[in-house]
Design a protein around this motif. Structure first.
Motif, mmCIF file in Angstrom:
data_model
loop_
_atom_site.group_PDB
_atom_site.id
_atom_site.type_symbol
_atom_site.label_atom_id
_atom_site.label_comp_id
_atom_site.label_asym_id
_atom_site.label_seq_id
_atom_site.Cartn_x
_atom_site.Cartn_y
_atom_site.Cartn_z
ATOM 1 N N VAL A 135 0.852 -1.207 0.021
ATOM 2 C CA VAL A 135 0.058 0.051 0.152
ATOM 3 C C VAL A 135 0.766 1.203 0.099
ATOM 4 C CG1 VAL A 135 -1.952 1.159 0.965
ATOM 5 C CG2 VAL A 135 -1.538 -1.123 1.409
ATOM 6 N N THR A 190 -3.050 6.080 0.239
ATOM 7 C CA THR A 190 -3.908 5.299 -0.167
ATOM 8 C C THR A 190 -4.621 4.462 1.143
ATOM 9 O OG1 THR A 190 -2.587 4.956 -2.269
ATOM 10 C CG2 THR A 190 -4.263 3.331 -1.950
ATOM 11 N N LEU A 216 -6.379 0.957 1.522
ATOM 12 C CA LEU A 216 -6.467 -0.430 1.352
ATOM 13 C C LEU A 216 -7.937 -1.074 1.981
ATOM 14 C CD1 LEU A 216 -5.630 -3.104 -0.569
ATOM 15 C CD2 LEU A 216 -4.548 -3.733 2.018
ATOM 16 N N ARG A 272 -8.830 7.986 -2.696
ATOM 17 C CA ARG A 272 -7.865 7.082 -3.132
ATOM 18 C C ARG A 272 -7.864 5.872 -2.646
ATOM 19 N NH1 ARG A 272 -1.312 8.242 -3.818
ATOM 20 N NH2 ARG A 272 -0.910 6.327 -4.859
ATOM 21 N N THR A 273 -8.377 4.553 -3.185
ATOM 22 C CA THR A 273 -8.601 3.430 -2.571
ATOM 23 C C THR A 273 -7.832 2.321 -3.536
ATOM 24 O OG1 THR A 273 -10.565 2.853 -3.558
ATOM 25 C CG2 THR A 273 -10.603 3.982 -1.562
ATOM 26 N N GLN A 274 -7.590 1.223 -3.049
ATOM 27 C CA GLN A 274 -7.098 -0.256 -3.614
ATOM 28 C C GLN A 274 -8.091 -1.141 -2.721
ATOM 29 O OE1 GLN A 274 -2.823 0.235 -2.980
ATOM 30 N NE2 GLN A 274 -2.964 -1.950 -2.718
ATOM 31 N N ALA A 275 -8.118 -2.237 -3.719
ATOM 32 C CA ALA A 275 -9.207 -3.195 -2.902
ATOM 33 C C ALA A 275 -8.035 -4.559 -2.781
ATOM 34 C CB ALA A 275 -10.283 -3.713 -4.229
#
Length: 202
Positions: free
Chosen positions: A9, A13, A15, A183-186
């Motif tokens: 990460v 950001t 997660l 701002r995301t990530q999965a």
């Protein structure tokens, strides 16, 4: 137990960890927080003091509010300020708030001198959140962070999370609801298929 789990990460950001109930989302957060020991693998925070374990740079915001009911609201925050001494990574730029400032921002400043036992569930949740604001740590580990919050408080939490990310922090959060963050990530956790065999007698 996790197998073949690898992720990274970047600062700024969030997660977002998803998956079925019981899949291990909370266990992952507790492992990152240092509450569950690793059996193998490593956790590393780039830009941090290598003599300190990564969990010393993290705040854990779990299902339980982690407040002492006999202490006043201000006394609770004072305890957490002294316990969670600042541990900042080089790239982390966020500023801390005073306890009164954090309580006022979260709409519970009027409770400052009350015993925490008198607070409602939502107020205790906001007091728990205030712990993250009075001591700067670059990692926020958040398990179902919007639980017990009304819509206005939920939006305020999302704004605070976005501000944390904008300051160079990072967030790992387990949730069943969609979080409208900048701002995301999965990371989706799934169970490993189980192979079964049956041997028949002749």
């Amino acid at each position: 137990m996790f197998q073949d789990l690898t992720f990274s990460v970047e600062s700024g950001t969030a997660l977002v960890v998803t998956g079925a109930n019981g899949i291990g989302k909370s266990s992952l957060l507790r492992t990152l927080a240092g509450l569950v020991a690793l059996t193998s693998g490593t956790i590393r925070l780039d830009g941090a003091d290598e003599d300190k374990p990564p969990h010393e740079f993290a705040h854990y915001f779990g299902h339980q509010d982690a407040v002492k009911p006999a202490l006043s609201v201000l006394e609770n925050l004072g305890f957490w300020q002294s316990f969670a001494a600042p541990a900042e990574a080089e790239s982390y730029l966020a500023q801390t708030m005073t306890p009164i400032g954090a309580l006022d921002l979260l709409g519970i400043g009027h409770t400052a001198h009350l015993p925490t036992a008198y607070l409602s569930a939502g107020q205790k949740r906001r007091l728990s959140l205030a712990r993250l604001l009075v001591t700067a740590r670059p990692i926020w580990l958040m398990d179902e962070p919007t639980s017990a919050l009304d819509k206005a408080s939920e939006q305020q939490l999302l704004d605070l999370m976005d501000r944390h990310l904008a300051g160079g922090g990072l967030i790992v959060t387990a949730t069943h609801t969609k979080l409208a963050l900048a701002r995301t990530q999965a990371l989706h956790l799934e169970a490993q298929p189980v192979a079964a065999s049956i041997a028949e007698d002749d």
